[in-house]
Design a protein around this motif. Structure first.
Motif, short mmCIF file in Angstrom:
data_model
loop_
_atom_site.label_atom_id
_atom_site.label_comp_id
_atom_site.label_asym_id
_atom_site.label_seq_id
_atom_site.Cartn_x
_atom_site.Cartn_y
_atom_site.Cartn_z
N ALA A 97 9.77 3.22 -1.39
CA ALA A 97 8.82 2.14 -1.68
C ALA A 97 7.40 2.71 -1.65
O ALA A 97 6.57 2.40 -2.51
CB ALA A 97 8.97 1.02 -0.66
N GLN A 98 7.15 3.59 -0.70
CA GLN A 98 5.82 4.19 -0.59
C GLN A 98 5.53 5.08 -1.81
O GLN A 98 4.43 5.07 -2.35
CB GLN A 98 5.73 5.02 0.71
CG GLN A 98 4.32 5.53 1.00
CD GLN A 98 3.30 4.39 1.03
OE1 GLN A 98 3.50 3.40 1.75
NE2 GLN A 98 2.21 4.49 0.26
N THR A 99 6.57 5.78 -2.23
CA THR A 99 6.41 6.62 -3.42
C THR A 99 6.05 5.77 -4.64
O THR A 99 5.16 6.12 -5.41
CB THR A 99 7.73 7.39 -3.70
OG1 THR A 99 8.05 8.18 -2.57
CG2 THR A 99 7.60 8.28 -4.94
N ASN A 103 2.60 6.00 -6.78
CA ASN A 103 2.61 6.27 -8.22
C ASN A 103 2.18 5.08 -9.05
O ASN A 103 2.25 5.12 -10.28
CB ASN A 103 4.02 6.69 -8.67
CG ASN A 103 4.44 8.01 -8.05
OD1 ASN A 103 3.60 8.78 -7.59
ND2 ASN A 103 5.74 8.26 -8.01
N LYS A 104 1.82 4.00 -8.38
CA LYS A 104 1.40 2.78 -9.07
C LYS A 104 2.53 2.12 -9.86
O LYS A 104 2.29 1.33 -10.77
CB LYS A 104 0.22 3.06 -10.04
CG LYS A 104 -1.00 3.66 -9.34
CD LYS A 104 -1.82 2.56 -8.67
CE LYS A 104 -3.11 3.11 -8.10
NZ LYS A 104 -2.97 3.52 -6.67
N ASP A 105 3.76 2.49 -9.54
CA ASP A 105 4.90 1.80 -10.16
C ASP A 105 5.10 0.47 -9.46
O ASP A 105 5.70 -0.46 -10.02
CB ASP A 105 6.19 2.63 -10.02
CG ASP A 105 6.23 3.78 -11.01
OD1 ASP A 105 5.87 3.54 -12.18
OD2 ASP A 105 6.60 4.90 -10.61
N ALA A 106 4.60 0.40 -8.26
CA ALA A 106 4.72 -0.84 -7.49
C ALA A 106 3.36 -1.17 -6.88
O ALA A 106 2.46 -0.34 -6.85
CB ALA A 106 5.76 -0.68 -6.39
N TYR A 107 3.22 -2.40 -6.44
CA TYR A 107 1.95 -2.81 -5.85
C TYR A 107 2.19 -3.87 -4.78
O TYR A 107 3.26 -4.50 -4.74
CB TYR A 107 1.01 -3.36 -6.93
CG TYR A 107 1.60 -4.53 -7.72
CD1 TYR A 107 1.35 -5.85 -7.32
CD2 TYR A 107 2.39 -4.32 -8.85
CE1 TYR A 107 1.88 -6.92 -8.03
CE2 TYR A 107 2.92 -5.37 -9.56
CZ TYR A 107 2.67 -6.68 -9.15
OH TYR A 107 3.20 -7.73 -9.85
N VAL A 155 4.15 -8.38 0.14
CA VAL A 155 5.43 -7.81 -0.27
C VAL A 155 5.12 -6.67 -1.23
O VAL A 155 4.01 -6.58 -1.75
CB VAL A 155 6.32 -8.84 -0.99
CG1 VAL A 155 6.61 -10.03 -0.09
CG2 VAL A 155 5.69 -9.30 -2.31
N VAL A 156 6.11 -5.81 -1.44
CA VAL A 156 5.94 -4.75 -2.44
C VAL A 156 6.67 -5.20 -3.70
O VAL A 156 7.84 -5.56 -3.65
CB VAL A 156 6.53 -3.41 -1.95
CG1 VAL A 156 6.41 -2.35 -3.06
CG2 VAL A 156 5.82 -2.95 -0.69
N ARG A 157 5.93 -5.20 -4.77
CA ARG A 157 6.48 -5.68 -6.04
C ARG A 157 6.54 -4.54 -7.06
O ARG A 157 5.61 -3.75 -7.17
CB ARG A 157 5.56 -6.79 -6.57
CG ARG A 157 6.28 -7.98 -7.13
CD ARG A 157 5.29 -9.03 -7.55
NE ARG A 157 5.31 -10.21 -6.69
CZ ARG A 157 6.26 -11.15 -6.74
NH1 ARG A 157 7.25 -11.04 -7.58
NH2 ARG A 157 6.21 -12.18 -5.92
N MET A 158 7.63 -4.48 -7.79
CA MET A 158 7.76 -3.47 -8.84
C MET A 158 7.03 -3.93 -10.08
O MET A 158 7.12 -5.09 -10.47
CB MET A 158 9.25 -3.26 -9.15
CG MET A 158 9.53 -2.20 -10.20
SD MET A 158 8.95 -0.56 -9.71
CE MET A 158 10.42 0.12 -8.94
#
Length: 486
Positions: A97-99, A103-107, A155-158
RNA sequence: GGCCCCGUCGUCUAGCGGCCUAGGACUCUGGCUUCUCAAGUCAGCUACGAGGGUUCGAAUCCCUUCGGGGCUACCA
């Protein structure tokens, strides 16, 4: 399909007892792994800690074992890609998730559940595709600071890029989803725990799963899974092959559930169904060997099972056919097998305690009932007359031997049986036929029904003469005499 | 509502352009067998959702339509 060694996984989320649909999926997963000489991996998806319990996890393990769906990697047996409980892999998901974040794939998304619900409500009203509206996609550092100051969780969103995802489903062919209908999805909850969407994809990659055969309810989640693969840097040729199995439905045409029939495999187990019968029947739901064969063994299933022969349309669960197959499987059992399957049912019903003499009697009686039952749970009732201490004719049958004609038959039988030297079924039958049928001129049906009621207590029983032999001379004469004075 | 999937006897299925007046199994009905119940055996009932094409020919290919289901969560 690629030429690398096949690895198939069964990954249930044990939020209850494993049910018919789960098991059908597990069966196909297992059969495909065995068919290809590949690996069968069993993983527990327990990321929803509020719904999954340790008891359900253990029950799932027990059920799979009972059915004979043995796994090569997973709980209890281990493997090189463990642990196999997602709850023990939290650090792995956190790292990925951190990766994705890096990489800005998630926010991070700071929208509250209430706000999201309000958005969905508005979308429904406006009749537009529901889904996350991208509110937090491009937050400035100031906005983020403001949200944090408010004490909001995130939350972490893709991030779902524009475009489409197309993948080949081995059962349905090419399927395409427009990302306009695949909103940015949540990977990690506000409390830091991972969701299925993250864990399933990460694990399939890390555990080197090559084939994902699962229920068709997951078909529309596949683009999200593929998005995670992309973010992980997996090459498209290394994505697992997908095959979405058709549903097993209940009588009312809805996905099988507790409302329309017994769905828990545990229920079938205690109702006296054989694992082989359950698997045989389930194998026929959504798959067929291609010819007219229907009675197949586990070995034959492994030999014949291919994804190509799996249907794309849903199947209805039919208890009657399961019963028919179970009856076939029971009849195909050796007496020793039949005995070991039956003993627990007899003990649980309190018919026997398990002494050697009881078991010996059961064993000699089993051949008489083998073709008369459909489930093992019928065994106790069928054999109870052999063991009962306080014998009594059942209420419905008693009146049928109360008349003068019946008394006459029973008296004659008693006097002719009393001097009988050898108490075996052939001698008993010969004696009875000579006196009752030939001398008295009775119809066999009439004469033997009276005796059947007197000896076994019911109009329905295993074959009469064999039953009398097993009962023993003393008990038989006692019961006949008792019936006469009834 | 939107997106996706699906559509042969009551049910599970065979069928992948001619072998189909559609085959098998379960259920149901009737017969045989028979000491009851079963088992076994024989027979019967019942299906290509609908409408258009394509083709010499369609259950099989295409389109439309209708019907069913799934998804649309900080479930899986």
């Amino acid at each position: 399909m690629s030429t690398k060694k096949v690895k198939v996984r069964f990954a249930p989320s044990p939020t209850g007892d494993l049910h018919v649909g789960n098991i059908r999926t597990a069966l196909f997963d297992w059969a495909y792994a065995r068919h290809t000489g590949g690996t069968f991996l069993f993983r527990i998806e327990d990321t929803d800690t509020t719904r999954v319990t340790d008891e359900y996890i253990q029950a799932a393990i027990d059920t799979l074992k009972w059915l004979g769906l043995n796994w090569d990697e997973g709980p209890e047996v281990g493997g090189d890609n463990g642990p196999y409980l997602q709850s023990q892999r939290l650090d792995i998901y956190a790292k990925w998730a951190q990766t994705f974040l890096d990489n800005k794939d998630a926010y991070h998304c700071y929208c509250s559940p209430d706000e999201l619900e309000a958005v969905r409500e508005a979308q429904r009203k406006a009749n537009v595709a529901p889904g996350y509206n991208g509110h937090c996609r491009e937050l400035t550092p100031e906005q983020i600071a403001a949200y944090k100051a408010e004490g909001r969780g995130a939350v972490v969103r893709m991030r779902m890029p524009e475009g489409t995802t197309t993948f080949t489903d081995e059962i349905r062919g090419d399927v395409t989803f427009d990302h306009a209908f695949v909103p940015d999805f949540v990977l990690v909850r506000a409390d830091g725990s991972p969701l299925y969407t993250l864990a399933v994809a990460v694990d399939d990659v890390l555990m080197k799963v090559t084939h994902v055969l699962r229920g068709e309810d997951l078909l529309s989640s596949t683009p999200r899974q593929i998005r995670v693969y992309q973010a992980m840097g997996v090459a498209p040729e290394d994505y697992p092959v997908f095959a979405h199995l058709p549903f097993v439905m209940g009588q009312d045409n809805a996905k099988l559930s507790k409302r329309n029939g017994e769905v828990s495999i545990a229920w079938y187990r205690q109702a006296g169904y054989l694992p082989e019968a359950i698997c045989n029947y389930l194998a026929l739901l959504g798959w067929s060997p291609g010819d007219d064969r229907e009675n197949i063994t586990m070995a034959e299933l492994c030999e014949l099972f291919t994804v190509e022969k799996v249907h794309s349309s849903p199947a209805r669960f039919d208890m009657k056919k399961l019963e028919a197959i179970n009856g076939d499987k029971i009849r195909a059992l050796t007496i020793d097998e039949f005995l070991s399957w039956s003993l627990p049912f007899l003990k649980d019903a309190g018919i026997i305690t398990g002494t050697d003499s009881e078991i010996a009697l059961v064993k000699s009686a089993l051949p008489l009932i083998q073709e008369r039952i459909v489930t093992l749970s019928e065994v106790p009732a069928m054999l109870a007359f052999l063991f009962t201490k306080n014998f009594a004719v059942d209420e419905a049958s008693a009146p049928k031997i109360a008349d003068a004609e019946s008394k006459k038959i029973l008296k004659r039988a008693l006097s002719d049986l009393t001097p009988l030297a050898s108490w075996d079924h052939a001698s008993i039958e010969a004696a009875l036929r000579a006196s009752l049928i030939e001398e008295m001129g009775l119809k066999p049906r009439i004469a033997f029904t009276a005796l059947r009621i007197a000896a076994t207590g019911s109009t329905i029983s295993p074959p009469l003469f064999e039953s009398m032999e097993l009962l023993g001379k003393e008990v038989c004469l006692e019961r006949i005499a008792g019936a006469i004075s009834l």
